[in-house]
Design an enzyme around this catalytic site. Structure first.
Site, short mmCIF file in Angstrom:
data_model
loop_
_atom_site.label_atom_id
_atom_site.label_comp_id
_atom_site.label_asym_id
_atom_site.label_seq_id
_atom_site.Cartn_x
_atom_site.Cartn_y
_atom_site.Cartn_z
N SER A 152 0.85 -1.19 0.00
CA SER A 152 0.00 0.00 0.00
C SER A 152 0.88 1.24 0.00
O SER A 152 2.05 1.17 0.40
CB SER A 152 -0.86 -0.01 1.26
N TYR A 165 -1.46 -0.34 10.14
CA TYR A 165 -1.55 -0.74 8.73
C TYR A 165 -0.25 -0.38 7.99
O TYR A 165 0.26 -1.17 7.20
CB TYR A 165 -2.76 -0.04 8.12
P1 NAD Z 1 -11.47 -5.51 1.08
O1 NAD Z 1 -11.58 -4.99 2.46
O2 NAD Z 1 -12.48 -5.11 0.06
O3 NAD Z 1 -11.42 -7.10 1.11
C1 NAD Z 1 -10.63 -7.82 1.99
C2 NAD Z 1 -11.19 -9.23 2.05
O4 NAD Z 1 -10.34 -9.99 2.91
C3 NAD Z 1 -12.61 -9.29 2.60
O5 NAD Z 1 -13.46 -9.98 1.72
C4 NAD Z 1 -12.44 -10.04 3.93
O6 NAD Z 1 -13.53 -10.88 4.25
C5 NAD Z 1 -11.18 -10.85 3.66
N1 NAD Z 1 -10.51 -11.23 4.89
C6 NAD Z 1 -10.34 -10.49 6.01
N2 NAD Z 1 -9.72 -11.19 6.95
C7 NAD Z 1 -9.47 -12.42 6.41
C8 NAD Z 1 -8.85 -13.60 6.88
N3 NAD Z 1 -8.34 -13.65 8.13
N4 NAD Z 1 -8.77 -14.67 6.06
C9 NAD Z 1 -9.27 -14.62 4.81
N5 NAD Z 1 -9.88 -13.53 4.30
C10 NAD Z 1 -9.97 -12.44 5.08
O7 NAD Z 1 -9.99 -5.17 0.58
P2 NAD Z 1 -9.47 -4.96 -0.92
O8 NAD Z 1 -9.81 -3.59 -1.35
O9 NAD Z 1 -9.84 -6.11 -1.80
O10 NAD Z 1 -7.91 -4.97 -0.63
C11 NAD Z 1 -7.05 -6.03 -1.08
C12 NAD Z 1 -5.67 -5.73 -0.53
O11 NAD Z 1 -5.25 -4.46 -1.02
C13 NAD Z 1 -5.61 -5.63 1.00
O12 NAD Z 1 -4.38 -6.17 1.44
C14 NAD Z 1 -5.61 -4.14 1.24
O13 NAD Z 1 -4.96 -3.83 2.44
C15 NAD Z 1 -4.82 -3.66 0.04
N6 NAD Z 1 -5.05 -2.27 -0.34
C16 NAD Z 1 -6.30 -1.80 -0.57
C17 NAD Z 1 -6.47 -0.47 -0.94
C18 NAD Z 1 -7.85 0.08 -1.20
O14 NAD Z 1 -7.94 1.29 -1.35
N7 NAD Z 1 -8.88 -0.75 -1.27
C19 NAD Z 1 -5.36 0.36 -1.09
C20 NAD Z 1 -4.10 -0.16 -0.86
C21 NAD Z 1 -3.94 -1.48 -0.50
#
Ligand code: NAD
Length: 271
Positions: A152, A165
């Site tokens: 991120s 985070y």
């Molecule tokens: P999201 O919150 O939409 O989805 C995360 C998913 O992970 C959810 O469906 C949740 O049920 C699942 N999850 C949570 N804990 C879990 C566990 N212990 N075991 C299995 N599944 C689990 O997030 P996203 O937007 O798809 O993000 C994907 C990745 O990208 C993450 O690592 C996030 O930190 C990173 N990220 C996201 C953004 C953003 O703006 N969305 C920006 C930078 C980085």
């Protein structure tokens, strides 16, 4: 020469596959002809994602699987090996933040909830290490495989308030470089490990931080936009192409990298 971007023969495991970025990527990879295995925390989420995805392709499967539960990961691994005979790609998409690991606007560091801080470290960092330990067994047997981690823009420079985070994603960057080196030195150039580092994408988790009810940007939303040369937030489909490239043979000499997908956020000083 073959189409270096062809991924249609690959078996791809995606954790957090009911989420926005990871789930969107999983759907995109399914559309490209890959066999995609959807993993997420709860069975009901997996059931509804699989229902939706069946309209795209029948080369899919899915399991409820906590990325912090080694026994659950092992069991899913054996099931996939039985069904597909191989795993080519692991995308560590499960991740996220928790309010207690963030310093509120009226708080300071003494208010940090250390339990939430630990949970966020666990989910993002250990939640990438454990699936790697599990699925890398197939890569070692095959002498071929790819991992993509999710970092991120909270990692490379200090982002106010977001302590747990940011620390976790900085760990993911280091894990990416460490694991790329370890696997290449021990097993050769067929196993590659990279990460994507999305900038600011509006999601359910951060919407209220960035956008007001009337659609205007919050103060923090404006701070982000002012440091983003593209002057906008990312859209989830904008991560798909980079991941496609990283897992394809087009990236056969690429390992240990963390690729920003951020509209220039990490390049710009803000001045
Ligand atoms: P999201 O919150 O939409 O989805 C995360 C998913 O992970 C959810 O469906 C949740 O049920 C699942 N999850 C949570 N804990 C879990 C566990 N212990 N075991 C299995 N599944 C689990 O997030 P996203 O937007 O798809 O993000 C994907 C990745 O990208 C993450 O690592 C996030 O930190 C990173 N990220 C996201 C953004 C953003 O703006 N969305 C920006 C930078 C980085």
């Amino acid at each position: 020469m073959n189409n270096l971007f062809d991924i249609s023969d690959k078996v791809i495991v995606v954790t957090g596959a009911a989420g926005v970025l990871a789930g969107g990527t999983a759907k995109y990879l399914l559309e490209q002809g890959a066999h995609v295995v959807f993993l997420d925390l709860h069975q009901n989420k997996i059931d509804s994602v699989l229902d939706e995805m069946k309209t795209v392709s029948d080369k899919l499967s899915g399991y409820a699987c906590n990325v912090l539960d080694q026994a659950a990961l092992d069991s899913v691994y054996h099931q996939i090996m039985q069904d597909c005979g191989r795993v080519d790609v692991l995308i560590n998409g499960a991740g996220g933040n928790m309010p207690g690991a963030t310093i509120g606007p009226e708080q300071d560091i003494t208010d940090l909830n250390i339990e939430d801080y630990s949970k966020v470290l666990d989910l993002n960092l250990k939640g990438s290490v454990l699936p790697t330990m599990t699925f890398v067994k197939a890569f070692i047997q095959q002498r071929k495989g790819c991992i993509v981690n999710f970092s991120s823009m909270a990692s490379p420079q200090a982002l106010t308030r977001v302590l747990g985070y940011s620390n976790a994603k900085a760990g993911v960057d280091n894990l990416t470089r460490w694991m790329a080196t370890e696997l290449a030195l021990k097993y050769g150039d067929g196993i590659r490990v990279n990460a994507v580092a999305p900038g600011f994408f509006v999601s359910n988790q951060n919407r209220a931080l960035l956008i007001n009810d009337d659609g205007s940007y919050t103060e923090r939303g404006n701070q982000v936009i002012n440091k983003t040369p593209f002057r906008r937030f990312g859209e989830s489909h904008e991560v798909f192409g980079t991941i496609h490239y990283l897992i394809s043979d087009a990236a056969s000499f690429v390992t240990g990298t963390v690729v920003p997908i951020d509209g220039g956020f990490s390049s710009f000083t803000g001045v």
